[in-house]
Write a protein that holds these residues in place. Structure first.
Motif, PDB file in Angstrom:
ATOM      1  N   LEU A 165       0.776  -1.186  -0.019  1.00 38.58           N
ATOM      2  CA  LEU A 165      -0.040  -0.023  -0.113  1.00 38.58           C
ATOM      3  C   LEU A 165       0.987   1.284  -0.170  1.00 38.58           C
ATOM      4  CD1 LEU A 165      -2.741   1.308   0.371  1.00 38.58           C
ATOM      5  CD2 LEU A 165      -2.649   1.336   2.992  1.00 38.58           C
ATOM      6  N   ALA A 166       0.724   1.962  -1.027  1.00 38.15           N
ATOM      7  CA  ALA A 166       1.426   3.300  -1.019  1.00 38.15           C
ATOM      8  C   ALA A 166       0.728   4.339   0.017  1.00 38.15           C
ATOM      9  CB  ALA A 166       1.545   3.729  -2.446  1.00 38.15           C
ATOM     10  N   ILE A 167       1.319   4.790   0.750  1.00 36.79           N
ATOM     11  CA  ILE A 167       0.887   5.680   1.588  1.00 36.79           C
ATOM     12  C   ILE A 167       1.102   7.274   1.372  1.00 36.79           C
ATOM     13  CG2 ILE A 167       0.455   6.703   4.060  1.00 36.79           C
ATOM     14  CD1 ILE A 167       0.850   3.910   4.904  1.00 36.79           C
ATOM     15  N   ALA A 168       0.207   8.149   0.895  1.00 32.50           N
ATOM     16  CA  ALA A 168       0.687   9.514   0.437  1.00 32.50           C
ATOM     17  C   ALA A 168      -0.009  10.112   1.426  1.00 32.50           C
ATOM     18  CB  ALA A 168       0.347   9.629  -1.020  1.00 32.50           C
ATOM     19  N   ALA A 169       0.780  11.396   1.852  1.00 29.01           N
ATOM     20  CA  ALA A 169      -0.198  12.319   2.773  1.00 29.01           C
ATOM     21  C   ALA A 169      -1.217  13.021   1.902  1.00 29.01           C
ATOM     22  CB  ALA A 169       0.969  13.257   2.895  1.00 29.01           C
ATOM     23  N   SER A 170      -2.387  13.214   2.693  1.00 27.34           N
ATOM     24  CA  SER A 170      -3.348  13.979   2.503  1.00 27.34           C
ATOM     25  C   SER A 170      -3.440  15.268   3.071  1.00 27.34           C
ATOM     26  CB  SER A 170      -4.634  13.212   2.776  1.00 27.34           C
ATOM     27  OG  SER A 170      -4.790  11.969   2.095  1.00 27.34           O
ATOM     28  N   TYR A 173      -1.921  -1.921  11.769  1.00 30.88           N
ATOM     29  CA  TYR A 173      -2.415  -0.370  12.137  1.00 30.88           C
ATOM     30  C   TYR A 173      -1.446   0.392  12.831  1.00 30.88           C
ATOM     31  CZ  TYR A 173      -5.557   3.276  13.501  1.00 30.88           C
ATOM     32  OH  TYR A 173      -6.125   4.403  13.701  1.00 30.88           O
ATOM     33  N   ALA A 174      -0.682  -0.162  13.587  1.00 33.60           N
ATOM     34  CA  ALA A 174       0.657   0.655  14.183  1.00 33.60           C
ATOM     35  C   ALA A 174       1.412   0.934  13.140  1.00 33.60           C
ATOM     36  CB  ALA A 174       1.271  -0.143  15.312  1.00 33.60           C
ATOM     37  N   GLU A 175       1.782   0.159  12.141  1.00 35.31           N
ATOM     38  CA  GLU A 175       2.775   0.203  11.026  1.00 35.31           C
ATOM     39  C   GLU A 175       2.182   1.526  10.110  1.00 35.31           C
ATOM     40  OE1 GLU A 175       5.251  -1.969   7.472  1.00 35.31           O
ATOM     41  OE2 GLU A 175       4.213  -3.226   9.285  1.00 35.31           O
ATOM     42  N   LEU A 176       0.689   1.399   9.911  1.00 36.92           N
ATOM     43  CA  LEU A 176       0.316   2.432   9.029  1.00 36.92           C
ATOM     44  C   LEU A 176       0.140   3.775   9.727  1.00 36.92           C
ATOM     45  CD1 LEU A 176      -2.991   0.611   7.902  1.00 36.92           C
ATOM     46  CD2 LEU A 176      -1.011   0.891   6.486  1.00 36.92           C
ATOM     47  N   LYS A 218       2.652   9.189  10.040  1.00 36.68           N
ATOM     48  CA  LYS A 218       3.593  10.341  10.540  1.00 36.68           C
ATOM     49  C   LYS A 218       4.769  10.748   9.718  1.00 36.68           C
ATOM     50  CE  LYS A 218       2.056   8.887  15.198  1.00 36.68           C
ATOM     51  NZ  LYS A 218       2.373   8.395  16.494  1.00 36.68           N
ATOM     52  N   SER A 219       5.453   9.598   9.256  1.00 31.89           N
ATOM     53  CA  SER A 219       6.761   9.818   8.486  1.00 31.89           C
ATOM     54  C   SER A 219       6.070  10.713   7.085  1.00 31.89           C
ATOM     55  CB  SER A 219       7.353   8.622   8.128  1.00 31.89           C
ATOM     56  OG  SER A 219       7.714   7.921   9.130  1.00 31.89           O
ATOM     57  N   VAL A 220       5.187  10.351   6.375  1.00 30.28           N
ATOM     58  CA  VAL A 220       4.688  10.936   5.305  1.00 30.28           C
ATOM     59  C   VAL A 220       4.252  12.434   5.242  1.00 30.28           C
ATOM     60  CG1 VAL A 220       3.005  10.952   3.413  1.00 30.28           C
ATOM     61  CG2 VAL A 220       4.387   8.614   4.086  1.00 30.28           C
ATOM     62  N   CYS A 221       3.657  12.479   6.639  1.00 34.35           N
ATOM     63  CA  CYS A 221       3.122  13.942   7.048  1.00 34.35           C
ATOM     64  C   CYS A 221       4.417  14.693   7.423  1.00 34.35           C
ATOM     65  CB  CYS A 221       1.627  13.840   7.886  1.00 34.35           C
ATOM     66  SG  CYS A 221       0.457  12.921   7.407  1.00 34.35           S
ATOM     67  N   CYS A 233      -3.418  15.752   9.321  1.00 38.29           N
ATOM     68  CA  CYS A 233      -2.614  15.124   8.052  1.00 38.29           C
ATOM     69  C   CYS A 233      -2.606  13.553   8.493  1.00 38.29           C
ATOM     70  CB  CYS A 233      -1.309  15.833   7.685  1.00 38.29           C
ATOM     71  SG  CYS A 233      -0.471  14.823   6.349  1.00 38.29           S
ATOM     72  N   ILE A 234      -2.105  13.332   9.633  1.00 39.39           N
ATOM     73  CA  ILE A 234      -2.114  11.868   9.993  1.00 39.39           C
ATOM     74  C   ILE A 234      -3.114  11.201  10.326  1.00 39.39           C
ATOM     75  CG2 ILE A 234      -1.236  10.418  11.893  1.00 39.39           C
ATOM     76  CD1 ILE A 234       0.892  12.762  12.602  1.00 39.39           C
ATOM     77  N   GLU A 235      -4.286  11.941  10.793  1.00 41.70           N
ATOM     78  CA  GLU A 235      -5.512  11.274  10.806  1.00 41.70           C
ATOM     79  C   GLU A 235      -6.267  10.929   9.370  1.00 41.70           C
ATOM     80  OE1 GLU A 235      -7.762  13.675  13.247  1.00 41.70           O
ATOM     81  OE2 GLU A 235      -6.741  13.110  15.213  1.00 41.70           O
ATOM     82  N   THR A 236      -6.175  11.750   8.495  1.00 46.10           N
ATOM     83  CA  THR A 236      -6.739  11.934   7.118  1.00 46.10           C
ATOM     84  C   THR A 236      -6.112  10.530   6.389  1.00 46.10           C
ATOM     85  OG1 THR A 236      -7.258  14.010   7.193  1.00 46.10           O
ATOM     86  CG2 THR A 236      -7.261  12.920   5.233  1.00 46.10           C
ATOM     87  N   THR A 237      -4.529  10.669   6.538  1.00 50.75           N
ATOM     88  CA  THR A 237      -3.815   9.839   5.657  1.00 50.75           C
ATOM     89  C   THR A 237      -3.968   8.347   6.135  1.00 50.75           C
ATOM     90  OG1 THR A 237      -2.096  11.504   5.190  1.00 50.75           O
ATOM     91  CG2 THR A 237      -1.354   9.184   4.955  1.00 50.75           C
ATOM     92  N   LEU A 238      -4.100   8.163   7.527  1.00 49.24           N
ATOM     93  CA  LEU A 238      -4.270   6.994   8.117  1.00 49.24           C
ATOM     94  C   LEU A 238      -5.807   6.254   7.806  1.00 49.24           C
ATOM     95  CD1 LEU A 238      -3.373   4.457  10.073  1.00 49.24           C
ATOM     96  CD2 LEU A 238      -4.044   5.936  11.994  1.00 49.24           C
TER      97      LEU A 238
END
Length: 104
Positions: free
Chosen positions: A5-10, A43-46, A51-54, A71-76
């Protein structure tokens, strides 16, 4: 089956081009998404990835403190939604993982 899963900041409050968007890849095992312990780990890893992405996305922003949590809440939330696993979604919504595991 391992998926990524590619996690990109929102970050809707900060205008960024698509080329500068921070991104991180998280691998997960789709066959283990009914395992409560695995869901907690994932979930902890996500959350860590979000956090890192944001942090990367908001580096140098004058509104970093006020925007970081959002940002963290939205991205997660978007990451959990993309995975689409009921147990992970329920856990993200605050359900007790042990109770959820008993119903699976």
């Amino acid at each position: 089956m391992i998926r990524t899963l590619a996690i990109a900041a929102s970050v809707f409050a900060v205008a960024q081009s698509a080329a500068s968007a921070a991104e991180m890849v998280v691998e997960y095992d789709r066959t283990r998404l009914n395992d409560a312990a695995y869901v907690e780990e994932l979930y902890a890893e996500l959350e860590s990835a979000a956090k890192s992405v944001c942090k990367k996305e908001l580096a140098g922003s004058p509104i970093i403190v006020s925007t970081m949590r959002s940002c963290i809440e939205t991205t997660l939330a978007e990451s959990v939604e993309k995975i689409g696993a009921p147990l992970l979604t329920a856990y993200a919504d605050g359900a007790e993982i042990q109770q959820l595991a008993l119903t699976q």
